[in-house]
Design a protein around this motif. Sequence first.
Motif, short mmCIF file in Angstrom:
data_model
loop_
_atom_site.label_atom_id
_atom_site.label_comp_id
_atom_site.label_asym_id
_atom_site.label_seq_id
_atom_site.Cartn_x
_atom_site.Cartn_y
_atom_site.Cartn_z
N HIS A 134 -2.58 0.45 11.45
CA HIS A 134 -2.08 -0.73 10.57
C HIS A 134 -1.96 -1.94 11.23
N TYR A 190 0.57 10.92 -1.85
CA TYR A 190 0.36 11.42 -0.90
C TYR A 190 1.21 13.16 -0.65
N GLY A 195 0.40 15.49 -3.04
CA GLY A 195 -0.91 16.38 -3.06
C GLY A 195 -1.49 16.66 -1.15
N TYR A 238 -8.72 17.38 -6.52
CA TYR A 238 -8.85 16.40 -7.19
C TYR A 238 -8.84 15.81 -8.57
N ASN A 294 -5.94 16.86 -10.39
CA ASN A 294 -4.63 15.85 -9.89
C ASN A 294 -5.19 15.27 -10.69
N TYR A 317 -9.43 8.80 -3.76
CA TYR A 317 -10.45 9.81 -4.13
C TYR A 317 -11.50 9.66 -3.50
N HIS A 349 -5.45 6.87 -7.33
CA HIS A 349 -5.62 7.79 -7.26
C HIS A 349 -7.55 8.02 -7.03
N PHE A 407 1.44 13.01 6.92
CA PHE A 407 0.55 11.18 7.03
C PHE A 407 -0.22 11.36 7.24
N PHE A 424 1.07 -1.71 -0.09
CA PHE A 424 0.22 0.03 -0.04
C PHE A 424 0.91 1.17 -0.26
N TYR A 425 1.71 1.47 1.21
CA TYR A 425 3.11 2.59 1.13
C TYR A 425 3.44 2.36 0.24
N LEU A 455 -13.67 8.87 4.60
CA LEU A 455 -13.01 9.77 5.83
C LEU A 455 -13.98 11.16 6.17
C1 LIG Z 1 -3.16 7.95 8.38
C2 LIG Z 1 -3.36 7.70 7.31
C3 LIG Z 1 -3.59 8.38 5.76
C4 LIG Z 1 -4.68 9.63 6.04
C5 LIG Z 1 -4.00 11.09 5.47
C6 LIG Z 1 -3.07 11.52 5.52
C7 LIG Z 1 -4.26 10.41 4.10
C8 LIG Z 1 -5.92 9.33 3.61
C9 LIG Z 1 -6.73 9.46 2.66
C10 LIG Z 1 -5.44 9.91 1.52
C11 LIG Z 1 -5.86 11.11 0.22
C12 LIG Z 1 -7.40 11.32 -0.50
C13 LIG Z 1 -7.31 12.14 -1.53
C14 LIG Z 1 -6.19 12.00 -2.11
C15 LIG Z 1 -6.32 12.42 -4.02
C16 LIG Z 1 -7.25 11.73 -4.68
C17 LIG Z 1 -5.32 13.10 -4.47
O1 LIG Z 1 -5.39 13.91 -5.53
C18 LIG Z 1 -4.36 13.93 -3.19
C19 LIG Z 1 -4.06 13.30 -2.30
C20 LIG Z 1 -4.90 12.58 -1.42
C21 LIG Z 1 -5.43 13.93 -0.90
C22 LIG Z 1 -5.01 11.69 -0.61
C23 LIG Z 1 -3.42 12.34 0.19
C24 LIG Z 1 -3.60 11.70 2.13
C25 LIG Z 1 -5.33 12.02 2.93
C26 LIG Z 1 -5.76 12.64 3.02
C27 LIG Z 1 -3.92 5.70 6.77
C28 LIG Z 1 -3.13 5.45 6.06
C29 LIG Z 1 -4.09 5.12 8.48
#
Ligand SMILES: C=C(CC[C@@H](C)[C@H]1CC[C@H]2C3=CC[C@H]4[C@H](C)[C@@H](O)CC[C@]4(C)[C@H]3CC[C@]12C)C(C)C
Length: 367
Positions: free
Chosen positions: A208, A90, A93, A305, A308, A333, A329, A98, A82-83, A339
């Motif tokens: 996790h 991440y 965007g 979004y 992006n 979204y 991506h 994180f 996943f990462y 969330l």
């Molecule tokens: C703690 C965790 C991660 C939390 C947040 C940092 C991330 C969770 C969802 C992520 C995102 C969602 C939408 C993306 C968007 C579609 C893209 O264009 C740009 C990046 C996002 C905003 C992205 C960014 C990080 C998050 C907010 C978890 C995994 C335990």
Amino acid sequence: MEVSAAMWTAAIVGAVVVYWFVWVMGAAEVKGKRAVNLKMGSITRDKVQDNYKQYWSFFRRPKEDIAAADDDDNVPAFVDTFYNLVTDIYEWGWGQSFHFSPSIPGRSHRDATRLHEERAADLIAARPGLRVLDVGCGVGGPMRAIAAHSGAHVVGITINEYQVARARTHNRKAGLDDRCEVICGNFLEMPFADASFDGAYSIEATCHAPRLEDVYREVFRVLKPGALYVSYEWVTTALYRADDPAHVQTIRGIEAGDALPGLRAQHEISEVARQVGFEVAEERDLALPPAGPWWTRLKMGRISYWRNHLLVSALTALRVAPKGVVEVHEMLYETARHLSDGGESGIFTPMHMILCRKPLAAPPPSS
Ligand SMILES: C=C(CC[C@@H](C)[C@H]1CC[C@H]2C3=CC[C@H]4[C@H](C)[C@@H](O)CC[C@]4(C)[C@H]3CC[C@]12C)C(C)C
Ligand SMILES: C[S@@+](CC[C@H](N)C(=O)[O-])C[C@H]1O[C@@H](n2cnc3c(N)ncnc32)[C@H](O)[C@@H]1O
């Protein structure tokens, strides 16, 4: 105008538009990661789509099915995948931290993020001369903020090799590599000696773990007696109803899109902390008022979004970004939608704070 002149003009305008779209509009939250540099961690270009499919078929199952298939032990490997898939997206965007943070009127996201991190450092009384552990450190946004704020020496651990490389590069660039160390490893079996840390924190990372007790027990082991540990946990709140299909859909959406083997209920966190031997000094949902809503940053991002999405689609079509990035991506979204639904309805919080102390004379933990 002659046809060739018109074509040249169109080509130049096109090039300027592409440049603006990719380099200006597509610039990262924090300078350093741009859309044209999206890699998928340590996965080779041709394997991205397959890895995404494998990830999705593993985590789209509810926690009961993961446990029933005896798949708990495979969770860290899929979290690593996943990462590989999401780290660059991440950073591009969201930035180098994180996690979420309560919004603060009149302050930037960057300030709100830093204050949320510094709060963790203050809670464990991090200070110069202390060695502090960051459990699940990502690319080290919190680690650098905490080292700079407290003067402590911070050691971070992450399961993902690509994040280790990113974090070390960022630490060097920030001039903090003498006080910030990063280790690749599993926080369920940490490569550290017993009683080797003066404090520890985890920010939105222990969610996790298939069994929270496994990571808390490890943190307990590596802390010195009397040391403090603070964690910001992802949990369902008392408002969550397992018999409400809308609630279930939201929580399942969060789990599947964030590599979670099953969210825990808020009340379970302190039970687990006590079970492994900690004293619980404080416990509080940092998302509750007067804290500003953490999910507004996700909701406000709808236009970006789309920008992006267009960018990653264009870059994939041009073969700059590997095949599979568009699907990843889209998954993000979708999870962003779940969330913010979870935040708005109050059934979910990503910042249930628990502050624990390892007793001075530690009784043997119950198994
Ligand atoms: C703690 C965790 C991660 C939390 C947040 C940092 C991330 C969770 C969802 C992520 C995102 C969602 C939408 C993306 C968007 C579609 C893209 O264009 C740009 C990046 C996002 C905003 C992205 C960014 C990080 C998050 C907010 C978890 C995994 C335990
Ligand atoms: C959402 S990120 C948060 C990162 C960091 N705390 C931050 O706020 O920027 C979760 C982190 O936990 C790490 N992680 C998840 N499972 C892990 C495991 N079993 N062992 C070590 N790290 C793990 C991930 O690699 C990632 O770095």
